[in-house]
Write a protein that holds these residues in place. Structure first.
Motif, PDB file in Angstrom:
ATOM      1  N   GLY A 108       0.789  -1.303  -0.062  1.00 63.28           N
ATOM      2  CA  GLY A 108       0.003  -0.239   0.043  1.00 63.28           C
ATOM      3  C   GLY A 108       0.921   1.376   0.073  1.00 63.28           C
ATOM      4  N   SER A 109       2.087   1.007  -0.278  1.00 63.01           N
ATOM      5  CA  SER A 109       3.012   2.333  -0.442  1.00 63.01           C
ATOM      6  C   SER A 109       2.676   2.994  -1.734  1.00 63.01           C
ATOM      7  N   ARG A 110       2.285   4.472  -1.484  1.00 63.85           N
ATOM      8  CA  ARG A 110       2.476   5.463  -2.599  1.00 63.85           C
ATOM      9  C   ARG A 110       3.920   5.818  -2.884  1.00 63.85           C
ATOM     10  N   ARG A 111       4.696   5.887  -2.124  1.00 58.59           N
ATOM     11  CA  ARG A 111       5.862   6.468  -2.130  1.00 58.59           C
ATOM     12  C   ARG A 111       6.759   5.634  -2.941  1.00 58.59           C
ATOM     13  N   VAL A 112       6.525   4.537  -3.302  1.00 57.84           N
ATOM     14  CA  VAL A 112       7.382   3.630  -4.202  1.00 57.84           C
ATOM     15  C   VAL A 112       7.147   4.081  -5.674  1.00 57.84           C
ATOM     16  N   THR A 153       2.438   3.600 -14.260  1.00 61.80           N
ATOM     17  CA  THR A 153       2.788   3.836 -12.851  1.00 61.80           C
ATOM     18  C   THR A 153       2.661   5.266 -12.759  1.00 61.80           C
ATOM     19  N   TRP A 154       3.311   5.983 -13.599  1.00 58.18           N
ATOM     20  CA  TRP A 154       3.086   7.569 -13.366  1.00 58.18           C
ATOM     21  C   TRP A 154       1.746   8.090 -13.316  1.00 58.18           C
ATOM     22  N   ARG A 155       0.693   7.356 -14.315  1.00 59.03           N
ATOM     23  CA  ARG A 155      -0.480   7.788 -14.045  1.00 59.03           C
ATOM     24  C   ARG A 155      -1.181   7.555 -12.638  1.00 59.03           C
ATOM     25  N   GLU A 156      -0.777   6.397 -12.257  1.00 60.12           N
ATOM     26  CA  GLU A 156      -1.392   5.946 -10.864  1.00 60.12           C
ATOM     27  C   GLU A 156      -0.729   7.049  -9.854  1.00 60.12           C
ATOM     28  N   TRP A 157       0.569   7.238  -9.770  1.00 61.43           N
ATOM     29  CA  TRP A 157       1.294   8.122  -8.827  1.00 61.43           C
ATOM     30  C   TRP A 157       0.616   9.483  -8.989  1.00 61.43           C
ATOM     31  N   ARG A 158       0.282   9.711 -10.117  1.00 56.53           N
ATOM     32  CA  ARG A 158      -0.499  11.347 -10.337  1.00 56.53           C
ATOM     33  C   ARG A 158      -1.779  11.399  -9.839  1.00 56.53           C
ATOM     34  N   HIS A 159      -2.426  10.244  -9.966  1.00 56.16           N
ATOM     35  CA  HIS A 159      -3.788  10.014  -9.278  1.00 56.16           C
ATOM     36  C   HIS A 159      -3.727   9.846  -7.763  1.00 56.16           C
ATOM     37  N   GLY A 160      -2.524   9.532  -7.173  1.00 53.28           N
ATOM     38  CA  GLY A 160      -2.499   9.402  -5.824  1.00 53.28           C
ATOM     39  C   GLY A 160      -3.070   8.458  -5.127  1.00 53.28           C
ATOM     40  N   ARG A 161      -3.387   7.312  -6.111  1.00 50.91           N
ATOM     41  CA  ARG A 161      -4.022   5.999  -5.403  1.00 50.91           C
ATOM     42  C   ARG A 161      -2.943   4.764  -5.115  1.00 50.91           C
ATOM     43  N   THR A 162      -3.383   4.216  -3.796  1.00 52.19           N
ATOM     44  CA  THR A 162      -2.559   3.061  -3.909  1.00 52.19           C
ATOM     45  C   THR A 162      -2.882   1.792  -4.848  1.00 52.19           C
ATOM     46  N   LEU A 163      -2.227   0.782  -4.581  1.00 51.28           N
ATOM     47  CA  LEU A 163      -2.686  -0.372  -5.566  1.00 51.28           C
ATOM     48  C   LEU A 163      -3.983  -0.931  -4.964  1.00 51.28           C
ATOM     49  N   HIS A 164      -4.334  -0.883  -3.840  1.00 55.44           N
ATOM     50  CA  HIS A 164      -5.352  -1.351  -3.403  1.00 55.44           C
ATOM     51  C   HIS A 164      -6.642  -0.475  -3.670  1.00 55.44           C
TER      52      HIS A 164
END
Length: 192
Positions: A108-112, A153-164
């Protein structure tokens, strides 16, 4: 205010699903690379060449001009201990990075996300170099897949969501809504 098109809402679950499949694929790929790297460390070039001859013998009997079998034998014919050690180290490092990234995402880390993008970007740079020096279809495919995973991955990071969170929203997007299930459409919907 961000304005999005109606098509963006429909493509989002699909891109989320591609991202999730890509993460699982990278995790499996990382585990296989760890196994392959260890095997490369404990085998000699002569053992690898012998194994390749055993694995390709049947195919070459059926089709002496088989391009894949010939390419495998040719590439292993020039293998030496130094090259095998470099390849083992590269594959092990690649596998460790992928498994670590996937594990951090699963926790669940968004920092990764930035670390994943950076690490995959470094591997991508090497893959582009390898394509320039000696292009192969396998390396080209790996490069395209890694680039897609970096962008997602960049898209998910930009949206600020965790994998869960991505997993939950993807499941919700593909789950039938109440009152619009397949049985109501089979009965003729509201107009019958």
């Amino acid at each position: 205010m961000v304005v999005t098109s109606p098509h963006a809402h429909r493509s989002r679950p699909v891109l989320d699903l591609v991202f999730l499949v890509g993460v699982v694929g990278k995790g499996i790929d990382g585990l296989l690379e760890l196994i392959g790297g260890v095997l490369l460390l404990v085998t000699t070039p002569a053992q690898l060449q012998h194994l390749a001859r055993l694995l390709t013998a049947g195919e070459l009997r059926e089709d002496p001009d088989d391009a894949i079998a010939r390419a495998l034998l040719h590439s292993l014919a020039h293998l030496d201990t130094g090259t095998t050690t470099f390849l083992a180290a590269y594959v092990l490092l690649h596998g460790v990075v992928k498994v670590a990234i996937v594990a951090a995402l699963l926790l669940g880390s968004r920092r990764v996300y930035p670390w994943a993008i950076g690490a995959l970007g470094l591997f991508l740079a090497y893959q582009v170099y390898a394509l320039v020096v000696g292009p192969t279809w396998g390396m080209a495919l790996l490069t395209v897949l890694d680039l897609a995973i970096i962008l997602l991955t960049w898209r998910e990071w930009r949206h600020g969501r965790t994998l869960h969170e991505t997993w939950r929203s993807t499941l919700a997007a593909f789950r039938p809504r109440r009152g619009t299930d397949a049985t109501s459409s089979l009965r003729g919907g509201s107009g019958s």
